[in-house]
Design a protein around this motif. Structure first.
Motif, PDB file in Angstrom:
ATOM      1  N   THR A  39       0.828  -1.198   0.000  1.00 51.44           N
ATOM      2  CA  THR A  39       0.000   0.000   0.000  1.00 51.44           C
ATOM      3  C   THR A  39       0.870   1.259   0.000  1.00 51.44           C
ATOM      4  N   LYS A  40       1.887   1.268   0.818  1.00 52.28           N
ATOM      5  CA  LYS A  40       2.788   2.428   0.901  1.00 52.28           C
ATOM      6  C   LYS A  40       3.540   2.611  -0.417  1.00 52.28           C
ATOM      7  N   ARG A  42       2.541   1.783  -3.459  1.00 49.91           N
ATOM      8  CA  ARG A  42       1.614   2.360  -4.441  1.00 49.91           C
ATOM      9  C   ARG A  42       1.420   3.854  -4.205  1.00 49.91           C
ATOM     10  N   LYS A  43       1.296   4.240  -2.950  1.00 45.35           N
ATOM     11  CA  LYS A  43       1.102   5.648  -2.608  1.00 45.35           C
ATOM     12  C   LYS A  43       2.319   6.474  -3.022  1.00 45.35           C
ATOM     13  N   ILE A  44       3.506   5.988  -2.743  1.00 45.78           N
ATOM     14  CA  ILE A  44       4.732   6.704  -3.090  1.00 45.78           C
ATOM     15  C   ILE A  44       4.878   6.816  -4.601  1.00 45.78           C
ATOM     16  N   LYS A  46       2.525   6.827  -6.801  1.00 46.83           N
ATOM     17  CA  LYS A  46       1.512   7.766  -7.279  1.00 46.83           C
ATOM     18  C   LYS A  46       1.962   9.203  -7.027  1.00 46.83           C
ATOM     19  N   GLU A  47       2.546   9.471  -5.850  1.00 46.94           N
ATOM     20  CA  GLU A  47       3.050  10.807  -5.545  1.00 46.94           C
ATOM     21  C   GLU A  47       4.174  11.207  -6.502  1.00 46.94           C
TER      22      GLU A  47
END
Length: 68
Positions: A39-40, A42-44, A46-47
């Protein structure tokens, strides 16, 4: 082999509750770690993609401004 049967293996000499619970806690911890790491990530990613898009838009605006 240490155990005479599958049943005696599963009973672990009377310590089955502790042994299998520790395996369960370990397995659950690993699954939670994998989930949160993915999850982390994917978030990174995306950022990073968002920042790259923003930088590209700013470069385009500056180039158009210099061309004028």
């Amino acid at each position: 082999m240490q155990f005479d049967s599958l049943q005696s293996f599963l009973q672990m000499g009377g310590y089955a509750a502790y042994v299998w619970a520790s395996f369960g806690v370990c397995f659950a911890s690993l699954l939670i770690l994998i989930f949160f790491s993915a999850t982390k990530e994917r978030k990174i990613l995306k950022e990073i993609a968002t920042k790259l898009e923003r930088e590209q838009r700013l470069k385009d605006i500056r180039r158009k401004k210099n061309e004028s």
